[in-house]
Design a protein around this motif. Structure first.
Motif, PDB file in Angstrom:
ATOM      1  N   ALA A 185       0.805  -1.081  -0.136  1.00 18.91           N
ATOM      2  CA  ALA A 185       0.102   0.121   0.046  1.00 18.91           C
ATOM      3  C   ALA A 185       0.909   1.224   0.063  1.00 18.91           C
ATOM      4  CB  ALA A 185      -0.968  -0.118   1.326  1.00 18.91           C
ATOM      5  N   MET A 186       2.074   1.334   0.742  1.00 22.06           N
ATOM      6  CA  MET A 186       2.850   2.464   0.854  1.00 22.06           C
ATOM      7  C   MET A 186       3.669   2.540  -0.393  1.00 22.06           C
ATOM      8  SD  MET A 186       3.547   1.888   4.788  1.00 22.06           S
ATOM      9  CE  MET A 186       4.605   3.301   5.051  1.00 22.06           C
ATOM     10  N   ALA A 187       4.206   1.432  -0.883  1.00 21.75           N
ATOM     11  CA  ALA A 187       5.194   1.749  -2.139  1.00 21.75           C
ATOM     12  C   ALA A 187       4.721   2.077  -3.541  1.00 21.75           C
ATOM     13  CB  ALA A 187       6.017   0.377  -2.362  1.00 21.75           C
ATOM     14  N   PRO A 188       4.961   2.947  -4.184  1.00 15.28           N
ATOM     15  CA  PRO A 188       4.708   3.340  -5.470  1.00 15.28           C
ATOM     16  C   PRO A 188       4.501   1.948  -6.708  1.00 15.28           C
ATOM     17  CG  PRO A 188       6.811   4.277  -5.544  1.00 15.28           C
ATOM     18  CD  PRO A 188       6.436   3.712  -3.970  1.00 15.28           C
ATOM     19  N   ARG A 189       5.310   1.051  -6.379  1.00 16.54           N
ATOM     20  CA  ARG A 189       5.307  -0.125  -7.003  1.00 16.54           C
ATOM     21  C   ARG A 189       5.867  -1.414  -6.269  1.00 16.54           C
ATOM     22  NH1 ARG A 189       8.318  -1.112 -11.857  1.00 16.54           N
ATOM     23  NH2 ARG A 189       9.990  -0.048 -10.908  1.00 16.54           N
ATOM     24  N   PHE A 190       5.186  -2.412  -6.325  1.00 17.24           N
ATOM     25  CA  PHE A 190       5.521  -3.669  -5.487  1.00 17.24           C
ATOM     26  C   PHE A 190       5.202  -4.844  -6.111  1.00 17.24           C
ATOM     27  CE2 PHE A 190       4.197  -7.141  -2.873  1.00 17.24           C
ATOM     28  CZ  PHE A 190       5.008  -7.012  -1.697  1.00 17.24           C
ATOM     29  N   GLY A 191       6.020  -5.776  -5.983  1.00 15.52           N
ATOM     30  CA  GLY A 191       5.756  -7.129  -6.632  1.00 15.52           C
ATOM     31  C   GLY A 191       6.652  -8.133  -6.283  1.00 15.52           C
ATOM     32  N   TYR A 192       6.597  -9.481  -6.900  1.00 14.22           N
ATOM     33  CA  TYR A 192       7.658 -10.683  -6.712  1.00 14.22           C
ATOM     34  C   TYR A 192       7.677 -11.263  -8.203  1.00 14.22           C
ATOM     35  CZ  TYR A 192       4.467 -14.611  -7.300  1.00 14.22           C
ATOM     36  OH  TYR A 192       3.495 -15.363  -7.888  1.00 14.22           O
ATOM     37  N   GLU A 193       8.866 -11.861  -8.215  1.00 13.85           N
ATOM     38  CA  GLU A 193       9.061 -12.487  -9.388  1.00 13.85           C
ATOM     39  C   GLU A 193       9.662 -13.925  -9.081  1.00 13.85           C
ATOM     40  OE1 GLU A 193      12.588 -10.183 -10.913  1.00 13.85           O
ATOM     41  OE2 GLU A 193      11.079  -8.237 -11.150  1.00 13.85           O
ATOM     42  N   ALA A 194       8.790 -14.877  -9.616  1.00 10.54           N
ATOM     43  CA  ALA A 194       9.365 -16.306  -9.512  1.00 10.54           C
ATOM     44  C   ALA A 194      10.815 -16.734 -10.066  1.00 10.54           C
ATOM     45  CB  ALA A 194       8.627 -17.265 -10.016  1.00 10.54           C
ATOM     46  N   GLY A 195      11.543 -17.336  -9.313  1.00 13.04           N
ATOM     47  CA  GLY A 195      12.811 -17.614  -9.546  1.00 13.04           C
ATOM     48  C   GLY A 195      12.949 -18.990 -10.789  1.00 13.04           C
ATOM     49  N   ARG A 196      14.129 -19.519 -10.956  1.00 18.83           N
ATOM     50  CA  ARG A 196      13.999 -20.758 -11.967  1.00 18.83           C
ATOM     51  C   ARG A 196      13.239 -21.612 -11.197  1.00 18.83           C
ATOM     52  NH1 ARG A 196      20.081 -21.788 -12.102  1.00 18.83           N
ATOM     53  NH2 ARG A 196      19.998 -20.725 -10.144  1.00 18.83           N
ATOM     54  N   PRO A 197      12.659 -22.679 -11.892  1.00 20.67           N
ATOM     55  CA  PRO A 197      11.571 -23.746 -10.883  1.00 20.67           C
ATOM     56  C   PRO A 197      12.558 -24.105  -9.791  1.00 20.67           C
ATOM     57  CG  PRO A 197      11.708 -23.997 -13.374  1.00 20.67           C
ATOM     58  CD  PRO A 197      12.757 -22.940 -12.988  1.00 20.67           C
ATOM     59  N   ARG A 198      11.718 -24.085  -8.640  1.00 18.42           N
ATOM     60  CA  ARG A 198      12.135 -24.554  -7.489  1.00 18.42           C
ATOM     61  C   ARG A 198      13.339 -23.819  -6.990  1.00 18.42           C
ATOM     62  NH1 ARG A 198      11.096 -28.264 -10.338  1.00 18.42           N
ATOM     63  NH2 ARG A 198      12.981 -29.324 -10.665  1.00 18.42           N
ATOM     64  N   LYS A 199      13.500 -22.705  -7.363  1.00 17.54           N
ATOM     65  CA  LYS A 199      15.016 -21.984  -6.985  1.00 17.54           C
ATOM     66  C   LYS A 199      14.796 -20.691  -6.226  1.00 17.54           C
ATOM     67  CE  LYS A 199      17.582 -24.938  -8.715  1.00 17.54           C
ATOM     68  NZ  LYS A 199      18.581 -25.582  -8.195  1.00 17.54           N
ATOM     69  N   GLY A 200      13.579 -20.470  -5.679  1.00 18.90           N
ATOM     70  CA  GLY A 200      13.432 -19.331  -4.862  1.00 18.90           C
ATOM     71  C   GLY A 200      12.346 -18.080  -5.715  1.00 18.90           C
ATOM     72  N   LYS A 201      12.473 -17.003  -5.146  1.00 18.65           N
ATOM     73  CA  LYS A 201      11.767 -15.775  -5.547  1.00 18.65           C
ATOM     74  C   LYS A 201      12.543 -14.677  -5.438  1.00 18.65           C
ATOM     75  CE  LYS A 201       8.731 -15.517  -1.789  1.00 18.65           C
ATOM     76  NZ  LYS A 201       9.392 -16.480  -0.792  1.00 18.65           N
ATOM     77  N   CYS A 202      12.088 -13.635  -5.955  1.00 15.16           N
ATOM     78  CA  CYS A 202      12.411 -12.060  -5.658  1.00 15.16           C
ATOM     79  C   CYS A 202      11.328 -11.410  -5.120  1.00 15.16           C
ATOM     80  CB  CYS A 202      13.312 -11.610  -6.644  1.00 15.16           C
ATOM     81  SG  CYS A 202      13.435  -9.828  -6.388  1.00 15.16           S
ATOM     82  N   ILE A 203      11.151 -10.782  -4.090  1.00 11.86           N
ATOM     83  CA  ILE A 203      10.299  -9.597  -3.693  1.00 11.86           C
ATOM     84  C   ILE A 203      10.840  -8.423  -3.672  1.00 11.86           C
ATOM     85  CG2 ILE A 203       8.538  -8.967  -2.112  1.00 11.86           C
ATOM     86  CD1 ILE A 203       8.327 -11.897  -0.713  1.00 11.86           C
ATOM     87  N   TRP A 204      10.197  -7.614  -4.338  1.00  8.59           N
ATOM     88  CA  TRP A 204      10.901  -6.162  -4.621  1.00  8.59           C
ATOM     89  C   TRP A 204       9.861  -5.024  -4.335  1.00  8.59           C
ATOM     90  CZ3 TRP A 204       8.429  -2.922  -8.083  1.00  8.59           C
ATOM     91  CH2 TRP A 204       7.796  -3.940  -9.254  1.00  8.59           C
ATOM     92  N   PHE A 205      10.300  -3.876  -3.779  1.00  3.89           N
ATOM     93  CA  PHE A 205       9.421  -2.730  -4.142  1.00  3.89           C
ATOM     94  C   PHE A 205      10.215  -1.416  -4.489  1.00  3.89           C
ATOM     95  CE2 PHE A 205      11.637  -2.830  -0.113  1.00  3.89           C
ATOM     96  CZ  PHE A 205      11.804  -1.602   0.249  1.00  3.89           C
ATOM     97  N   ALA A 206       9.446  -0.357  -4.877  1.00  2.00           N
ATOM     98  CA  ALA A 206      10.210   1.066  -5.405  1.00  2.00           C
ATOM     99  C   ALA A 206       9.946   1.986  -4.355  1.00  2.00           C
ATOM    100  CB  ALA A 206       9.549   1.377  -6.594  1.00  2.00           C
ATOM    101  N   CYS A 207      10.867   2.825  -4.081  1.00  2.00           N
ATOM    102  CA  CYS A 207      10.959   4.211  -3.576  1.00  2.00           C
ATOM    103  C   CYS A 207      10.970   5.321  -4.459  1.00  2.00           C
ATOM    104  CB  CYS A 207      12.047   4.406  -2.526  1.00  2.00           C
ATOM    105  SG  CYS A 207      11.931   2.981  -1.450  1.00  2.00           S
ATOM    106  N   GLU A 208      10.290   6.138  -4.473  1.00  2.00           N
ATOM    107  CA  GLU A 208      10.448   7.438  -5.211  1.00  2.00           C
ATOM    108  C   GLU A 208      11.674   8.112  -4.443  1.00  2.00           C
ATOM    109  OE1 GLU A 208       6.719   9.523  -5.263  1.00  2.00           O
ATOM    110  OE2 GLU A 208       6.158   8.180  -6.988  1.00  2.00           O
TER     111      GLU A 208
END
Length: 146
Positions: free
Chosen positions: A113-136
């Motif tokens: 709710a606070m970040a202008p952009r927020f998301g996640y990306e799946a890693g290679r199969p069964r290799k994890g993920k990345c959660i990210w957010f942006a700050c102006e």
């Protein structure tokens, strides 16, 4: 000793740290990311959002991921900074509106709710993920605060 923000951050556009997430070290990582943003000219609201986000993402690694090894990155991308945490849990983050009396489960919901952009990306199969957010980096034109 000079701080990160006073030396390298103004020139370097990406910082990357491979770390073991520990509750006792979260403040250290909040400070390091803050110094990078300050070096890029971020205003106080951006720095505070980054500090909150680093706390939440590293806390989630500690709470939900068997392997506490993760990677924290912060990148200056034009007028914003992107903060990412890569972990080894392939499951996507669970983000739902928490019950008003819930004692946990609010962190990612608030960050989204606070970040202008927020998301996640799946890693290679069964290799994890990345959660990210942006700050102006700056919500205001330099020299005017309207």
């Amino acid at each position: 000793m000079r701080k990160l923000g006073e030396t390298v951050a103004a020139k370097q556009r990406t910082f990357r740290w491979v770390l073991t997430a520990r509750a006792s070290e979260i403040e250290h990582w909040r400070r390091i990311v803050s110094e990078a943003l300050v070096g890029w000219g971020a205003d106080p609201p951006a720095v505070e959002l980054a500090r909150l986000g680093v706390s939440e993402l590293l806390s989630n690694v500690i709470k939900h991921v068997d392997s506490k090894r993760c990677c924290l990155t912060v990148t200056a991308n034009g007028a914003e900074a992107i903060v990412r945490v890569y972990d080894r849990l392939p499951a996507p983050p669970v983000i739902g509106e928490p019950a008003w009396d819930a004692e946990s489960g609010r962190g990612l919901w608030m960050l989204r709710a606070m970040a202008p952009r927020f998301g996640y990306e799946a890693g290679r199969p069964r290799k994890g993920k990345c959660i990210w957010f942006a700050c102006e980096l700056s919500r205001y034109e330099r020299g005017s605060r309207t």
